[in-house]
Design an enzyme around this catalytic site. Structure first.
Site, PDB file in Angstrom:
ATOM      1  N   LYS A 182      37.757  41.117  29.195  1.00 58.54           N
ATOM      2  CA  LYS A 182      38.266  42.233  29.999  1.00 58.54           C
ATOM      3  C   LYS A 182      37.624  43.534  29.507  1.00 58.54           C
ATOM      4  CE  LYS A 182      40.860  45.008  32.437  1.00 58.54           C
ATOM      5  NZ  LYS A 182      40.577  45.212  33.868  1.00 58.54           N
ATOM      6  N   SER A 183      37.231  44.385  30.434  1.00 61.21           N
ATOM      7  CA  SER A 183      36.642  45.671  30.034  1.00 61.21           C
ATOM      8  C   SER A 183      37.587  46.372  29.077  1.00 61.21           C
ATOM      9  CB  SER A 183      36.418  46.557  31.255  1.00 61.21           C
ATOM     10  OG  SER A 183      35.425  46.014  32.081  1.00 61.21           O
ATOM     11  N   ASN A 210      43.198  45.247  43.408  1.00 62.68           N
ATOM     12  CA  ASN A 210      43.786  45.527  42.097  1.00 62.68           C
ATOM     13  C   ASN A 210      43.626  46.989  41.737  1.00 62.68           C
ATOM     14  OD1 ASN A 210      41.941  46.090  39.515  1.00 62.68           O
ATOM     15  ND2 ASN A 210      40.718  44.934  41.012  1.00 62.68           N
ATOM     16  N   SER A 211      44.572  47.434  40.950  1.00 62.45           N
ATOM     17  CA  SER A 211      44.440  48.735  40.309  1.00 62.45           C
ATOM     18  C   SER A 211      45.057  48.604  38.923  1.00 62.45           C
ATOM     19  CB  SER A 211      45.135  49.827  41.117  1.00 62.45           C
ATOM     20  OG  SER A 211      44.910  51.076  40.482  1.00 62.45           O
ATOM     21  N   GLY A 223      43.906  49.589  36.131  1.00 63.07           N
ATOM     22  CA  GLY A 223      43.804  50.823  35.341  1.00 63.07           C
ATOM     23  C   GLY A 223      43.296  50.592  33.929  1.00 63.07           C
ATOM     24  N   LEU A 224      42.414  49.613  33.802  1.00 59.92           N
ATOM     25  CA  LEU A 224      41.754  49.351  32.515  1.00 59.92           C
ATOM     26  C   LEU A 224      42.755  48.927  31.433  1.00 59.92           C
ATOM     27  CD1 LEU A 224      38.931  49.345  31.258  1.00 59.92           C
ATOM     28  CD2 LEU A 224      39.036  51.824  31.115  1.00 59.92           C
ATOM     29  N   CYS A 263      34.348  51.174  36.918  1.00 60.46           N
ATOM     30  CA  CYS A 263      35.784  50.927  37.136  1.00 60.46           C
ATOM     31  C   CYS A 263      36.328  51.906  38.177  1.00 60.46           C
ATOM     32  CB  CYS A 263      36.576  51.080  35.837  1.00 60.46           C
ATOM     33  SG  CYS A 263      38.350  50.934  36.184  1.00 60.46           S
ATOM     34  N   LYS A 304      27.419  46.735  34.503  1.00 60.34           N
ATOM     35  CA  LYS A 304      28.133  46.299  35.718  1.00 60.34           C
ATOM     36  C   LYS A 304      28.126  47.472  36.689  1.00 60.34           C
ATOM     37  CE  LYS A 304      31.794  43.740  37.596  1.00 60.34           C
ATOM     38  NZ  LYS A 304      32.866  42.967  37.029  1.00 60.34           N
ATOM     39  N   GLY A 362      36.943  39.246  46.820  1.00 58.60           N
ATOM     40  CA  GLY A 362      37.150  38.090  47.693  1.00 58.60           C
ATOM     41  C   GLY A 362      36.173  38.053  48.842  1.00 58.60           C
ATOM     42  N   GLY A 366      35.700  36.153  40.273  1.00 54.64           N
ATOM     43  CA  GLY A 366      36.865  36.988  40.007  1.00 54.64           C
ATOM     44  C   GLY A 366      38.104  36.507  40.752  1.00 54.64           C
TER      45      GLY A 366
HETATM   46  O1  RRO Z   1      41.074  47.553  35.142  1.00 51.15           O
HETATM   47  C1  RRO Z   1      40.790  47.764  36.340  1.00 51.15           C
HETATM   48  O2  RRO Z   1      41.571  48.329  37.119  1.00 51.15           O
HETATM   49  C2  RRO Z   1      39.499  47.375  36.897  1.00 51.15           C
HETATM   50  C3  RRO Z   1      38.289  47.549  36.252  1.00 51.15           C
HETATM   51 BR1  RRO Z   1      38.146  48.182  34.514  1.00 51.15          BR
HETATM   52  C4  RRO Z   1      37.076  47.241  36.936  1.00 51.15           C
HETATM   53  O3  RRO Z   1      35.955  47.377  36.430  1.00 51.15           O
HETATM   54  N1  RRO Z   1      37.173  46.775  38.199  1.00 51.15           N
HETATM   55  C5  RRO Z   1      38.349  46.603  38.813  1.00 51.15           C
HETATM   56  O4  RRO Z   1      38.379  46.181  39.990  1.00 51.15           O
HETATM   57  N2  RRO Z   1      39.510  46.893  38.149  1.00 51.15           N
END
Ligand code: RRO
Length: 326
Positions: A47-48, A71-72, A74-75, A131, A167, A225, A275
């Site tokens: 995960k980032s 998705n959100s 938020g890292l 992101c 990325k 998707g 993903g």
């Molecule tokens: O964590 C996220 O909300 C997120 C990241 Br870091 C990303 O690179 N891409 C994404 O769709 N969600």
């Protein structure tokens, strides 16, 4: 005919072209352990992460179906230290790529120095420049000057022989593809690009409840998707043409079937990341992707991925078409 589905990313041999996309089932050690166990996933992407753990955005922050996701997060992540530990554990059995998403150039530099000075077996670094979900933080790779500034700082660091890739977000305009490639082509040490991150700031709503399906940013989030596949393929294909051959392109976006992998590779992908499908099906769904790809190759009489990689043909010119409406 015996098939060979091995491939290379940044000189690393992978026994299958399938890996997870950062974000999908790769936040906790428990999830990473599952990825490690699947013999059809050839590498693990974590995960980032940031230097310190982040809780991320408010919930609900993920919504998925068998065909798409938003998705959100938020890292939300467990910190670099945690993923270095993961690399130490799982790097023994398969390549582990650490995904980094520092919130500043300084943070990315510190993390890369941290990786370089660790004893851990990190196979590669995937620097996430895209992101879409950290409030008030624009996606760096949409600002070409900012992207150059970060990459200048990053490539000044001595991180030895560990390969580094980036990325990228999806681009939609030929001018932007060229501008992004012009920046990336300034860095001879760049080893791969992953195309694409989610399509940022989409909106999925539930017409029954008349609500957004996720909470942060009033429902706006990154899309994944089936509906992102055409955009992903366009990005893979275009960057494959614009970047030198020593820079691999990893395809990511809309991989739900073996045929989707085939299409990414036909556009020039060295390997693919999964993903939404992985998030929805779990690792139990991965063998199906692999076997479907085998079936496609068998039907088309391709033995290796090199037999068709990048060999997309352009539709032939239609002659004598007298119908002006098509
Ligand atoms: O964590 C996220 O909300 C997120 C990241 Br870091 C990303 O690179 N891409 C994404 O769709 N969600």
């Amino acid at each position: 005919m015996e098939l060979d589905l091995s491939c290379h990313v940044a000189g690393i041999k992978l026994n299958s072209p399938i890996m997870n996309a950062s974000g999908a089932m790769c936040t906790t050690l428990k999830q990473l352990e599952q990825l490690d166990k699947s013999r059809f996933l050839s590498a693990i992407v974590t995960k980032s992460c940031t230097l310190t753990p982040r809780e991320g955005n408010q919930k609900p922050r993920y919504h998925g179906t068998s065909s798409h996701s938003i998705n959100s997060m938020g890292l939300a992540n467990m910190s670099l230290k945690y993923y270095l530990k993961a690399a130490e554990i799982f790097g023994k059995t398969k390549p582990v790529f650490l995904s980094l998403a520092g919130l500043s150039a300084d943070e990315n530099v510190k993390m890369i120095r941290g990786i370089a000075s660790s004893e851990t077996n990190v196979s590669g670094i995937e620097l996430n420049l895209s992101c879409p979900n950290v409030p008030n933080k624009p996606q760096i790779a949409y600002d070409f000057e900012a992207m150059g500034d970060i990459l200048n700082r990053v490539f000044e660091v001595d991180f030895g022989t560990t390969p580094l890739g980036v990325k990228l977000p999806p681009y939609f305009d030929p001018v932007h593809f060229n501008q992004a490639a012009d920046v990336l082509n300034n860095y001879p040490k760049l080893r791969w690009v992953t195309c694409i991150n989610s399509i940022g700031n989409g909106l999925i709503i539930d017409p029954i409840t008349e609500e957004t399906v996720i909470r942060p940013k009033d429902g706006l989030g990154g899309l994944g998707g089936s509906f992102v596949k055409p955009t992903a393929l366009a990005n893979v294909r275009t960057f494959r043409k614009l970047l030198p051959s020593h820079v691999d392109v990893i395809g990511c976006g809309g991989v739900l079937r073996g045929m989707d992998i085939f299409e990414h590779i036909l556009c020039g992908a060295s390997a693919v990341q999964v993903g939404t499908y992985l998030q929805e099906s779990g690792i139990a769904g991965i063998p199906r992707l692999y076997h479907e790809l085998e079936n496609v190759m068998t039907l088309k009489e391709y033995r290796t991925l090199d037999d068709f990689r990048g060999k997309l043909k352009i539709a032939p010119l239609m002659f004598a078409n007298k119908d002006p409406s098509c």
